[in-house]
Design a protein around this motif. Structure first.
Motif, PDB file in Angstrom:
ATOM      1  N   ARG A   1       0.965  -4.442   0.695  1.00 25.24           N
ATOM      2  CA  ARG A   1       1.791  -3.408   0.090  1.00 25.24           C
ATOM      3  C   ARG A   1       1.014  -2.164  -0.340  1.00 25.24           C
ATOM      4  O   ARG A   1       1.547  -1.061  -0.315  1.00 25.24           O
ATOM      5  CB  ARG A   1       2.528  -3.977  -1.111  1.00 25.24           C
ATOM      6  CG  ARG A   1       3.983  -3.709  -0.984  1.00 25.24           C
ATOM      7  CD  ARG A   1       4.769  -4.239  -2.134  1.00 25.24           C
ATOM      8  NE  ARG A   1       5.805  -5.162  -1.762  1.00 25.24           N
ATOM      9  CZ  ARG A   1       6.809  -4.870  -0.970  1.00 25.24           C
ATOM     10  NH1 ARG A   1       6.915  -3.707  -0.419  1.00 25.24           N
ATOM     11  NH2 ARG A   1       7.721  -5.770  -0.706  1.00 25.24           N
ATOM     12  N   HIS A   2      -0.233  -2.317  -0.747  1.00 23.36           N
ATOM     13  CA  HIS A   2      -0.975  -1.137  -1.187  1.00 23.36           C
ATOM     14  C   HIS A   2      -1.275  -0.187  -0.016  1.00 23.36           C
ATOM     15  O   HIS A   2      -1.592   0.977  -0.238  1.00 23.36           O
ATOM     16  CB  HIS A   2      -2.259  -1.520  -1.940  1.00 23.36           C
ATOM     17  CG  HIS A   2      -3.369  -2.007  -1.080  1.00 23.36           C
ATOM     18  ND1 HIS A   2      -3.446  -3.315  -0.652  1.00 23.36           N
ATOM     19  CD2 HIS A   2      -4.449  -1.377  -0.572  1.00 23.36           C
ATOM     20  CE1 HIS A   2      -4.539  -3.465   0.077  1.00 23.36           C
ATOM     21  NE2 HIS A   2      -5.161  -2.301   0.148  1.00 23.36           N
TER      22      HIS A   2
ATOM     23  N   ASP B   1       0.984  -0.234   2.970  1.00 18.87           N
ATOM     24  CA  ASP B   1       2.283   0.121   3.566  1.00 18.87           C
ATOM     25  C   ASP B   1       3.406  -0.446   2.713  1.00 18.87           C
ATOM     26  O   ASP B   1       3.676  -1.628   2.729  1.00 18.87           O
ATOM     27  CB  ASP B   1       2.365  -0.437   4.989  1.00 18.87           C
ATOM     28  CG  ASP B   1       3.585   0.072   5.739  1.00 18.87           C
ATOM     29  OD1 ASP B   1       4.549   0.533   5.091  1.00 18.87           O
ATOM     30  OD2 ASP B   1       3.574  -0.001   6.972  1.00 18.87           O
ATOM     31  N   TRP B   2       4.048   0.426   1.986  1.00 18.47           N
ATOM     32  CA  TRP B   2       5.153   0.022   1.109  1.00 18.47           C
ATOM     33  C   TRP B   2       6.495   0.400   1.704  1.00 18.47           C
ATOM     34  O   TRP B   2       7.518   0.399   1.037  1.00 18.47           O
ATOM     35  CB  TRP B   2       4.982   0.648  -0.277  1.00 18.47           C
ATOM     36  CG  TRP B   2       4.883   2.128  -0.245  1.00 18.47           C
ATOM     37  CD1 TRP B   2       5.906   3.029  -0.321  1.00 18.47           C
ATOM     38  CD2 TRP B   2       3.701   2.912  -0.115  1.00 18.47           C
ATOM     39  NE1 TRP B   2       5.441   4.308  -0.240  1.00 18.47           N
ATOM     40  CE2 TRP B   2       4.087   4.269  -0.109  1.00 18.47           C
ATOM     41  CE3 TRP B   2       2.362   2.602   0.008  1.00 18.47           C
ATOM     42  CZ2 TRP B   2       3.163   5.308   0.007  1.00 18.47           C
ATOM     43  CZ3 TRP B   2       1.456   3.661   0.126  1.00 18.47           C
ATOM     44  CH2 TRP B   2       1.855   4.968   0.123  1.00 18.47           C
ATOM     45  N   SER B   3       6.525   0.709   2.996  1.00 19.13           N
ATOM     46  CA  SER B   3       7.734   1.208   3.655  1.00 19.13           C
ATOM     47  C   SER B   3       8.813   0.154   3.853  1.00 19.13           C
ATOM     48  O   SER B   3       9.962   0.500   4.094  1.00 19.13           O
ATOM     49  CB  SER B   3       7.373   1.783   5.036  1.00 19.13           C
ATOM     50  OG  SER B   3       7.011   0.735   5.912  1.00 19.13           O
TER      51      SER B   3
ATOM     52  N   ALA C   1       6.250  -3.139   7.187  1.00 17.18           N
ATOM     53  CA  ALA C   1       4.798  -3.307   7.196  1.00 17.18           C
ATOM     54  C   ALA C   1       4.311  -4.313   8.226  1.00 17.18           C
ATOM     55  O   ALA C   1       3.155  -4.662   8.245  1.00 17.18           O
ATOM     56  CB  ALA C   1       4.325  -3.706   5.802  1.00 17.18           C
TER      57      ALA C   1
ATOM     58  N   GLU D   1      -3.825   5.762   4.225  1.00 15.80           N
ATOM     59  CA  GLU D   1      -3.578   5.099   2.939  1.00 15.80           C
ATOM     60  C   GLU D   1      -4.724   4.238   2.426  1.00 15.80           C
ATOM     61  O   GLU D   1      -4.682   3.793   1.285  1.00 15.80           O
ATOM     62  CB  GLU D   1      -2.309   4.246   3.023  1.00 15.80           C
ATOM     63  CG  GLU D   1      -1.060   5.035   3.353  1.00 15.80           C
ATOM     64  CD  GLU D   1      -0.756   6.149   2.353  1.00 15.80           C
ATOM     65  OE1 GLU D   1      -1.030   5.976   1.151  1.00 15.80           O
ATOM     66  OE2 GLU D   1      -0.249   7.193   2.778  1.00 15.80           O
TER      67      GLU D   1
END
Length: 188
Positions: free
Chosen positions: A112-113, A115-117, A120, A140
């Motif tokens: 999540r850190h 890709d929080w879309s 992922a 990111e």
């Protein structure tokens, strides 16, 4: 553009502007008349639905003129020491391409850190998803470990010319690894 000319369009706009200015003047005069007859600004606001500022400008034309003059001034300029976000963003660059030992096949689920879309999960056999994953990781990543874990040096070299990246990030990577810049010139 057919049967209409530039002059026809200018005439439409001029009529609108003249009608709008006349309507605004008439409305303001009427609001001032109501105010002179004892209506409080808050009552004018309640009944008309206009904002407090609109009523204030209608009752005091000099306020509207001052507001309009201040709006016409040039917009504020950024401070002299201002740097665009891309120049301030702390992009991470790998220490060596050889350390990039990320996955080379299969399905990859980024943490999540990175890709929080909500999308992922990346299928590395699909070129568009592979490019998308590399763009996400490069932009990111917060640590070199993120890069080493999720990027593969061979894929990075192959994808580099096609990746859409912020110019500052691309420049930093190409300064650290001139061979990446060479892949872009070869692809062109």
């Amino acid at each position: 553009m057919g049967r209409f000319s530039d002059d026809d369009l200018r005439a439409v706009v001029a009529r609108y502007e003249a009608t709008r200015a006349a309507a605004l003047t008439e409305r303001d005069e009427q609001l001032r008349a109501f105010h002179a007859a004892g209506w409080r600004p808050v009552d004018l606001q309640r009944v008309t639905g206009y904002s407090r500022e609109t009523i204030r400008q209608a009752l005091r034309p000099e306020v509207r003129r001052a507001t309009n003059v201040s709006r016409r001034k040039t917009p504020p300029q950024p401070p002299a020491d201002y740097r665009p976000y891309g120049d301030r963003r702390p992009y991470v660059v790998a220490e060596t391409l050889a350390a990039l030992n990320g996955p080379a096949e299969g399905l990859v689920a980024l943490p999540r850190h990175l890709d929080w879309s909500g999308h992922a999960e990346y299928d590395l056999s699909r070129p568009a998803r592979l490019e998308s994953m590399y763009k996400v990781v490069l932009t990111e990543a917060g640590t070199v470990d993120d890069l080493n874990t999720w990027l593969n040096a061979d894929f990075l070299r192959r994808l580099w010319p096609a990746l859409w990246l912020p110019p500052q990030l691309r420049r930093r990577w190409e300064e650290a690894f001139p061979e990446l810049a060479a892949t872009r010139t070869e692809a062109a």
